[in-house]
Design a protein around this motif. Structure first.
Motif, mmCIF file in Angstrom:
data_model
loop_
_atom_site.group_PDB
_atom_site.id
_atom_site.type_symbol
_atom_site.label_atom_id
_atom_site.label_comp_id
_atom_site.label_asym_id
_atom_site.label_seq_id
_atom_site.Cartn_x
_atom_site.Cartn_y
_atom_site.Cartn_z
ATOM 1 N N PRO A 70 22.006 -142.970 -6.168
ATOM 2 C CA PRO A 70 20.929 -143.678 -6.895
ATOM 3 C C PRO A 70 19.748 -144.059 -6.014
ATOM 4 O O PRO A 70 18.594 -143.936 -6.408
ATOM 5 N N LEU A 90 14.855 -144.468 -17.391
ATOM 6 C CA LEU A 90 16.002 -145.054 -18.068
ATOM 7 C C LEU A 90 17.226 -144.148 -17.998
ATOM 8 O O LEU A 90 18.355 -144.611 -17.896
ATOM 9 N N GLN A 121 20.368 -150.270 -27.060
ATOM 10 C CA GLN A 121 21.107 -151.531 -27.288
ATOM 11 C C GLN A 121 20.295 -152.499 -28.106
ATOM 12 O O GLN A 121 20.722 -152.981 -29.126
ATOM 13 N N THR A 128 18.186 -160.230 -26.702
ATOM 14 C CA THR A 128 18.971 -161.111 -25.823
ATOM 15 C C THR A 128 20.391 -161.309 -26.352
ATOM 16 O O THR A 128 21.367 -161.066 -25.656
ATOM 17 N N LEU A 130 23.395 -160.444 -27.621
ATOM 18 C CA LEU A 130 24.122 -159.205 -27.916
ATOM 19 C C LEU A 130 25.169 -159.403 -28.993
ATOM 20 O O LEU A 130 25.465 -158.510 -29.771
ATOM 21 N N ARG A 131 25.740 -160.612 -29.049
ATOM 22 C CA ARG A 131 26.740 -160.838 -30.096
ATOM 23 C C ARG A 131 26.088 -160.885 -31.473
ATOM 24 O O ARG A 131 26.757 -160.916 -32.492
ATOM 25 N N LYS A 248 33.410 -158.269 -21.460
ATOM 26 C CA LYS A 248 32.148 -158.203 -20.678
ATOM 27 C C LYS A 248 32.047 -156.924 -19.856
ATOM 28 O O LYS A 248 31.024 -156.651 -19.253
ATOM 29 N N TYR A 251 29.214 -154.874 -20.616
ATOM 30 C CA TYR A 251 27.900 -155.307 -20.118
ATOM 31 C C TYR A 251 27.631 -154.760 -18.720
ATOM 32 O O TYR A 251 26.657 -155.118 -18.078
ATOM 33 N N MET A 254 24.210 -153.387 -17.387
ATOM 34 C CA MET A 254 23.130 -154.384 -17.224
ATOM 35 C C MET A 254 23.281 -155.122 -15.899
ATOM 36 O O MET A 254 22.301 -155.418 -15.219
ATOM 37 N N ARG A 258 20.428 -155.012 -13.046
ATOM 38 C CA ARG A 258 19.887 -156.302 -12.552
ATOM 39 C C ARG A 258 20.026 -156.367 -11.023
ATOM 40 O O ARG A 258 19.137 -156.843 -10.327
ATOM 41 N N GLU A 397 16.200 -156.057 -19.294
ATOM 42 C CA GLU A 397 17.436 -156.224 -18.515
ATOM 43 C C GLU A 397 17.872 -157.677 -18.458
ATOM 44 O O GLU A 397 18.508 -158.111 -17.513
ATOM 45 N N GLY A 398 17.518 -158.418 -19.509
ATOM 46 C CA GLY A 398 17.893 -159.836 -19.532
ATOM 47 C C GLY A 398 16.677 -160.693 -19.321
ATOM 48 O O GLY A 398 16.164 -160.760 -18.219
ATOM 49 N N GLN A 406 22.356 -168.245 -17.715
ATOM 50 C CA GLN A 406 23.674 -167.677 -17.462
ATOM 51 C C GLN A 406 24.188 -168.112 -16.092
ATOM 52 O O GLN A 406 25.344 -168.462 -15.927
ATOM 53 N N ARG A 409 25.274 -171.604 -16.319
ATOM 54 C CA ARG A 409 26.594 -171.732 -16.945
ATOM 55 C C ARG A 409 27.685 -171.660 -15.871
ATOM 56 O O ARG A 409 28.643 -172.420 -15.845
ATOM 57 N N LYS A 413 30.183 -174.721 -14.570
ATOM 58 C CA LYS A 413 31.633 -174.514 -14.562
ATOM 59 C C LYS A 413 32.163 -174.796 -13.154
ATOM 60 O O LYS A 413 33.182 -175.466 -12.979
HETATM 61 C C1 LIG Z 1 18.328 -146.051 -8.296
HETATM 62 C C2 LIG Z 1 17.405 -147.148 -7.896
HETATM 63 C C3 LIG Z 1 16.549 -147.500 -9.071
HETATM 64 C C4 LIG Z 1 15.708 -148.677 -8.752
HETATM 65 C C5 LIG Z 1 15.038 -149.076 -10.005
HETATM 66 C C6 LIG Z 1 14.973 -150.547 -10.084
HETATM 67 C C7 LIG Z 1 14.493 -151.097 -11.064
HETATM 68 C C8 LIG Z 1 13.984 -150.316 -12.200
HETATM 69 C C9 LIG Z 1 13.703 -151.158 -13.331
HETATM 70 C C10 LIG Z 1 13.897 -150.814 -14.580
HETATM 71 C C11 LIG Z 1 14.379 -149.565 -15.030
HETATM 72 C C12 LIG Z 1 13.527 -148.957 -16.089
HETATM 73 C C13 LIG Z 1 13.394 -149.446 -17.311
HETATM 74 C C14 LIG Z 1 14.099 -150.684 -17.761
HETATM 75 C C15 LIG Z 1 14.470 -150.565 -19.224
HETATM 76 C C16 LIG Z 1 15.092 -151.836 -19.716
HETATM 77 C C17 LIG Z 1 16.339 -151.532 -20.496
HETATM 78 C C18 LIG Z 1 16.859 -152.756 -21.190
HETATM 79 O O1 LIG Z 1 16.253 -153.790 -21.272
HETATM 80 S S1 LIG Z 1 18.429 -152.522 -21.807
HETATM 81 C C19 LIG Z 1 18.770 -154.005 -22.688
HETATM 82 C C20 LIG Z 1 18.946 -155.198 -21.775
HETATM 83 N N1 LIG Z 1 19.465 -156.285 -22.526
HETATM 84 C C21 LIG Z 1 20.059 -157.347 -21.980
HETATM 85 O O2 LIG Z 1 20.099 -157.531 -20.775
HETATM 86 C C22 LIG Z 1 20.714 -158.307 -22.948
HETATM 87 C C23 LIG Z 1 20.790 -159.701 -22.372
HETATM 88 N N2 LIG Z 1 21.858 -160.453 -23.034
HETATM 89 C C24 LIG Z 1 23.117 -160.504 -22.471
HETATM 90 O O3 LIG Z 1 23.410 -159.955 -21.424
HETATM 91 C C25 LIG Z 1 24.142 -161.353 -23.185
HETATM 92 O O4 LIG Z 1 23.810 -161.479 -24.557
HETATM 93 C C26 LIG Z 1 24.231 -162.782 -22.568
HETATM 94 C C27 LIG Z 1 22.883 -163.463 -22.574
HETATM 95 C C28 LIG Z 1 24.782 -162.670 -21.183
HETATM 96 C C29 LIG Z 1 25.157 -163.631 -23.424
HETATM 97 O O5 LIG Z 1 26.291 -162.849 -23.641
HETATM 98 P P1 LIG Z 1 27.455 -163.448 -24.547
HETATM 99 O O6 LIG Z 1 26.865 -164.206 -25.675
HETATM 100 O O7 LIG Z 1 28.419 -162.388 -24.828
HETATM 101 O O8 LIG Z 1 28.139 -164.420 -23.508
HETATM 102 P P2 LIG Z 1 28.082 -165.986 -23.472
HETATM 103 O O9 LIG Z 1 28.696 -166.524 -24.739
HETATM 104 O O10 LIG Z 1 26.732 -166.469 -23.071
HETATM 105 O O11 LIG Z 1 29.090 -166.232 -22.243
HETATM 106 C C30 LIG Z 1 30.464 -165.904 -22.457
HETATM 107 C C31 LIG Z 1 31.066 -165.636 -21.106
HETATM 108 O O12 LIG Z 1 30.734 -164.297 -20.717
HETATM 109 C C32 LIG Z 1 30.213 -164.312 -19.413
HETATM 110 N N3 LIG Z 1 29.322 -163.167 -19.264
HETATM 111 C C33 LIG Z 1 28.193 -162.905 -19.977
HETATM 112 N N4 LIG Z 1 27.656 -161.748 -19.554
HETATM 113 C C34 LIG Z 1 28.446 -161.285 -18.562
HETATM 114 C C35 LIG Z 1 28.405 -160.120 -17.723
HETATM 115 N N5 LIG Z 1 27.407 -159.210 -17.810
HETATM 116 N N6 LIG Z 1 29.401 -159.953 -16.821
HETATM 117 C C36 LIG Z 1 30.382 -160.886 -16.723
HETATM 118 N N7 LIG Z 1 30.500 -162.014 -17.467
HETATM 119 C C37 LIG Z 1 29.516 -162.189 -18.386
HETATM 120 C C38 LIG Z 1 29.506 -165.617 -19.308
HETATM 121 O O13 LIG Z 1 29.286 -165.973 -17.958
HETATM 122 C C39 LIG Z 1 30.514 -166.530 -19.997
HETATM 123 O O14 LIG Z 1 31.543 -166.792 -19.104
HETATM 124 P P3 LIG Z 1 32.273 -168.246 -19.172
HETATM 125 O O15 LIG Z 1 31.204 -169.237 -18.837
HETATM 126 O O16 LIG Z 1 33.353 -168.148 -18.143
HETATM 127 O O17 LIG Z 1 32.767 -168.403 -20.585
#
Ligand SMILES: CCCCC/C=C\C/C=C\C/C=C\CCCCC(=O)SCCNC(=O)CCNC(=O)[C@H](O)C(C)(C)COP(=O)(O)OP(=O)(O)OC[C@H]1O[C@@H](n2cnc3c(N)ncnc32)[C@H](O)[C@@H]1OP(=O)(O)O
Ligand SMILES: Cc1cc2nc3c(=O)[nH]c(=O)nc-3n(C[C@H](O)[C@H](O)[C@H](O)COP(=O)(O)OP(=O)(O)OC[C@H]3O[C@@H](n4cnc5c(N)ncnc54)[C@H](O)[C@@H]3O)c2cc1C
Length: 633
Positions: A70, A90, A121, A128, A130-131, A248, A251, A254, A258, A397-398, A406, A409, A413
Motif C-alpha cells: 500500500p 478508493l 456504505q 455516521t 452505521l446502525r 466491529k 468496520y 475504516m 483512518r 472515514e468518520g 469514540q 468513549r 471506560k
Molecule cells: C496506501 C496509502 C494510501 C494513503 C492514503 C491516505 C489517505 C487517503 C484518504 C482518503 C482516501 C480516498 C477517499 C476517501 C473516501 C472516503 C470513504 C468513506 O468515507 S467510507 C465511509 C466512512 N464511514 C464511516 O467512517 C462511518 C463512521 N461511523 C462509524 O464508524 C460507527 O457508526 C461509529 C460512529 C463508530 C459508531 O458505531 P456503533 O454505533 O456500531 O458503535 P457504538 O454504539 O458507538 O459503540 C459500540 C462499541 O463498538 C466499539 N466500536 C465502534 N467502532 C469500532 C471499530 N471500528 N473497531 C472496534 N470497536 C469499535 C465502540 O468503541 C464501542 O465499544 P464499547 O465502548 O466497549 O461498547
C-alpha cells in the motif's frame, strides 16, 4: 538557482539525507521511493500524466511492476498524480483492503486479481450512524441469493467514490438480518443489463473532482449468496447465520484507512510547509530597518510564527503516522489470529488521531496559503488545490467530532476501570496516576522547565485532568437526574476536549520517542528543537488548560511566549533545509512557489502565459460578443 535559496542551503548543521531516511523508515525505503519516482514514473516513456489514458496506464504499470505494498502504491500514485486525487483512490485504499481483510480464501482468489471496485456504505440518510443504515439484504434459500433493496429514499447509497458507470463491483454494507448487525457484500452488476438498479452521479462537489462520487438505488436486486464476504460472518445455504467474533470486525477497513490518514495529514502538511517556506525564503517585501533592502519575509517573526510550528507539526504527524501504521499492523495481525483484545484501543487511537491530525492539517494548509499572500491564492501555488482535496478528510472515514467522541468513549471506560481499582496498560496507562492522585502537579519552579520529558509529563497531566473533568461532568449530570445518554450528550464538549488533549499528548510523546531514537547528533539536535517548538506552541495555544491543571503558574506564562520566540529564531537557519528533507519532487508538488530552485517569478510568468486565456493576443470572446455590440453603439 535563486541566490536566496542557495544561501539558505549553505552551512547546514545536520545531514539532510539522514533525516529523509528517518522519514522514510530507513535508507533502503528512501532508495526504493526514489526508484519508483525516478525510474518507474518520471523516466518511464509511457508516463502520460494528464491524458485520458493516464488511469489505465497507471493500473497496468502497477501490475507490470508488481507494486502491491500500500505504501509503495501511494508513492507511485502520488508521483503519477502529484498532490491531486485520482479516480481509483478508493479502489486502492478501501475496496481492495476490504477484500484482503473480509474475504474467505476462496473469495479472495476469485475476486482480488480481477476487479476494480468502490465502497458503498454511506446512504443519503446515514453516513455516521452505521446502525442506522437502511439498505436490506434478505436471504432467499430457494434461490440461494440475497435480495438487495433500497426501501426508502434515504437508503439510496450516496457518495461511493470511483463509481464506474459500466461495471459496478462494489462493497456494500447492508442489514441482512437485524438492525444491530450488518455485513459486507460484493455485488458485481454489469450495467445496463441488470434491472432494478438506478445509478448516477451525486453532482458537483466542493472539490475531489477526479473522483466521481455516485448514487445507487436498488430495487430487489438479486446477488448470489457467495457474494457475502464470509471471512468473519457467514450465511449458510439453509439460511442460518454464523455471527462474527465481533460485530466491529466489519468496520475493519475504516480503521485501516483512518490509520493511513494520520500519516497522510503529515505528508500534506509537509507539502504545504515546503511551498510556503521556500517561497518565504525568496519573497522580499517591505522593510525592517528604514532605508535597508527589503528583507526575506521569512525574517519576519510573524511569518516564522505562522510557519515554523506547522513545520514542527508536519514532522510530528509523520512520526505519528509511522507509529499508527506499525500499531495497526501489529494489532490487526493479532486480530487475524483471533485475539481481539486490543481492537478497542486500536479503534480509539485511530479514530482520535485521524480527527486530531486532519483538523490541525486542514487549518494549517490555509495558514500556509495565506502566508504566501496573493500568489498563495493562485492555482500556480498548488495550495488551493491541496486544500480542496484535503479538507473532506475531516468528514469522510468518520466525521471528526464523532471520531473524537469514540475516543472519549474509550477514555471514559478506562477512567471508570481505574476508579474501580484496575491497573491500565497501553496509551491510557497515565490514567492510573489519576486514581492514586500522583497526578498532583510537580513543584512548579519559577522557571519553565524546558526538558522535553518534563513537557511530555505536563501534557499527560493536562490530558488526565480533562479526562477527569469530562467524567465528573457526566457524574454531575447523572446526579441531577439525567439518564446516562443525556448525561453523556450534555458532556460532549468536555469529552471532545479530553480526547483532543489525549491525542495531543500522544503525538508529543511519539515525537519525543522518535527524537530519542535519533543517533546522529546534528539531526537529533534539530529534531529536538522542533519537538520543543511543537510542545511550547501547544502550551501557548492551551495556556488555560495548563494553568487549570496546576502545571503552569501565571508568573510562568510570559516565559512560554519568550521561549517560543527563542525557538523560532533557533529554527530559522534550518527552515529551508528542514523542508528539503521532506524530499518532495517539483513534479509531484506541482507548485511554482515551492520549486526546489526558488526561481518563482520566471516560472510564474511562464505559468500565466500558458493559461488558455492567453493563447491569442485578443480573446475570441471580444470578436464574438464585444465587437458586434460596439458596432451597434
Ligand atoms: C496506501 C496509502 C494510501 C494513503 C492514503 C491516505 C489517505 C487517503 C484518504 C482518503 C482516501 C480516498 C477517499 C476517501 C473516501 C472516503 C470513504 C468513506 O468515507 S467510507 C465511509 C466512512 N464511514 C464511516 O467512517 C462511518 C463512521 N461511523 C462509524 O464508524 C460507527 O457508526 C461509529 C460512529 C463508530 C459508531 O458505531 P456503533 O454505533 O456500531 O458503535 P457504538 O454504539 O458507538 O459503540 C459500540 C462499541 O463498538 C466499539 N466500536 C465502534 N467502532 C469500532 C471499530 N471500528 N473497531 C472496534 N470497536 C469499535 C465502540 O468503541 C464501542 O465499544 P464499547 O465502548 O466497549 O461498547
Ligand atoms: C469527498 C467525500 C468522499 C466520500 N466517499 C465515500 C465513499 O467512497 N463511500 C462511502 O460509503 N462514503 C463516502 N463518503 C461519505 C462519508 O463517509 C460521510 O459523509 C461521513 O461518514 C459523514 O457522515 P454524514 O455525511 O452522515 O454526516 P453526519 O453524521 O450527518 O454529520 C453532520 C453533523 O452531525 C454531527 N453528528 C453526527 N453524529 C453525531 C453524534 N453521535 N454526536 C455528535 N455529533 C454528531 C457531526 O459531528 C456533523 O457535525 C464521502 C464523503 C466525502 C465528503
Amino acid at each position: 538557482m535563486n541566490p536566496d535559496i542557495l544561501r539558505e542551503r549553505q552551512n547546514a548543521t545536520f545531514d539532510i539525507e539522514k533525516l529523509t531516511n528517518i522519514l522514510d523508515g530507513g535508507a533502503e525505503r528512501t532508495n526504493r521511493r526514489r526508484e519508483i519516482r525516478e525510474v518507474l514514473v518520471l523516466n518511464d516513456p509511457d508516463f502520460d500524466y494528464g491524458t485520458p489514458t493516464s488511469l489505465p496506464t497507471m493500473i497496468l504499470k502497477l501490475r507490470e511492476y508488481g507494486i502491491s505494498d500500500p505504501v509503495e502504491i501511494n508513492w507511485y500514485k502520488s508521483m503519477y498524480w502529484g498532490t491531486g486525487r485520482e479516480a481509483l483512490g478508493l479502489h486502492y485504499v478501501m475496496f481492495l483492503p476490504t477484500l484482503y481483510t473480509q474475504c474467505d480464501s476462496e473469495q479472495f482468489n476469485k475476486w482480488v486479481p480481477l476487479i476494480i471496485g468502490t465502497y458503498a456504505q454511506t446512504e443519503m440518510g446515514h453516513g455516521t450512524h452505521l446502525r442506522g443504515l437502511e439498505t436490506t439484504a434478505t436471504f432467499d434459500p430457494a434461490t440461494q441469493e440475497f435480495v438487495m433493496h433500497s426501501p426508502t429514499v434515504t437508503s439510496i447509497k450516496w457518495w461511493p467514490g470511483g463509481r464506474n458507470p459500466l461495471f459496478l463491483p462494489l462493497i456494500f454494507l447492508s442489514i441482512p438480518l437485524s438492525a444491530s448487525l450488518f455485513d459486507l457484500f460484493l455485488s458485481g452488476f454489469a450495467l445496463p443489463t441488470c434491472s432494478g438498479i438506478v445509478i448516477g452521479d451525486i453532482g458537483p462537489k466542493f472539490g475531489f473532482d477526479a473522483v466521481d462520487n455516485g448514487y445507487l438505488k436498488l430495487e430487489h436486486v438479486r446477488i448470489p449468496r457467495e457474494n457475502m464476504l464470509m471471512k468473519y460472518a457467514q450465511v449458510k445455504p439453509d439460511g442460518s447465520y454464523v455471527k462474527p467474533l465481533s460485530s466491529k470486525l466489519t468496520y475493519g477497513t475504516m480503521v485501516f484507512i483512518r490509520s493511513l490518514i494520520v500519516g497522510n495529514a503529515g505528508i500534506v502538511l509537509s507539502q504545504c510547509c515546503t511551498i510556503a517556506i521556500r517561497y518565504s525564503a525568496v519573497r522580499h517585501q517591505s522593510e525592517i530597518r528604514a532605508g535597508e533592502a527589503e528583507p526575506q519575509i521569512l525574517d519576519y517573526q510573524t511569518q516564522q510564527h505562522k510557519l515554523f510550528p506547522l513545520l514542527a507539526t508536519a514532522y510530528a504527524f509523520l512520526f505519528a503516522g509511522q507509529y499508527m501504521i506499525d500499531t495497526y499492523n501489529r494489532i490487526s495481525g493479532d486480530i487475524n489470529q483471533g485475539d481481539l483484545s486490543e481492537m478497542p484501543e486500536l479503534h480509539a487511537l485511530s479514530a482520535g488521531l485521524k480527527a486530531f491530525t486532519t483538523w490541525t492539517a486542514n487549518t494549517g494548509i490555509e495558514v500556509c496559503r495565506m502566508s504566501c499572500g496573493g500568489h498563495g491564492y493562485s492555482r500556480s501555488s498548488a495550495l488551493p488545490d491541496i486544500y480542496v482535496e484535503f479538507t473532506p478528510s475531516c468528514t469522510y472515514e468518520g466525521e471528526n467530532t464523532v471520531m473524537m467522541l469514540q475516543t472519549a468513549r474509550f477514555l471514559m471506560k478506562s477512567y471508570r476501570q481505574v476508579q474501580a481499582g484496575q491497573q491500565l496498560s497501553g496509551a491510557v496507562s497515565y490514567l492510573n496516576k489519576v486514581h492514586h492522585r500522583v497526578m498532583a502537579p510537580q513543584a512548579v519552579s519559577s522557571q519553565l522547565d524546558l526538558n522535553l520529558n518534563t513537557l511530555v509529563d505536563l501534557y499527560e497531566i493536562r490530558a488526565a485532568m480533562l479526562v477527569e473533568l469530562a467524567a465528573q461532568s457526566i457524574q454531575q449530570e447523572s446526579a441531577r437526574g439525567k439518564c446516562q445518554e443525556d448525561s453523556w450528550n450534555n458532556s460532549t464538549i468536555d469529552l471532545v476536549r479530553a480526547s483532543d488533549a489525549h491525542c495531543h499528548y500522544m503525538v508529543l510523546k511519539m515525537f519525543r520517542d522518535k527524537v530519542d531514537q535519533i543517533e546522529d547528533p546534528g539531526v537529533h539536535s534539530v529534531m529536538s528543537t522542533l519537538a520543543h517548538l511543537y510542545a511550547i506552541h501547544g502550551m501557548g495555544n492551551f495556556t488555560g488548560d495548563f494553568l487549570q491543571a496546576g502545571v503552569l503558574t501565571g508568573a510562568q506564562v510570559p516565559s512560554v511566549s519568550k521561549c517560543l520566540k527563542g525557538l523560532l529564531a533557533e529554527v530559522r537557519p534550518s527552515a529551508v533545509l528542514l523542508v528539503d528533507a521532506f524530499d518532495h519532487h517539483d513534479k509531484m508538488l506541482n507548485s511554482v512557489l515551492g520549486r526546489h530552485d526558488g526561481n518563482v517569478y520566471e516560472a510564474m510568468f511562464e505559468w500565466a502565459r500558458s493559461s488558455p486565456l492567453n493563447r491569442t493576443e485578443v480573446h475570441e470572446s471580444f470578436h464574438k460578443h464585444l465587437k458586434p455590440l460596439q458596432a451597434k453603439l
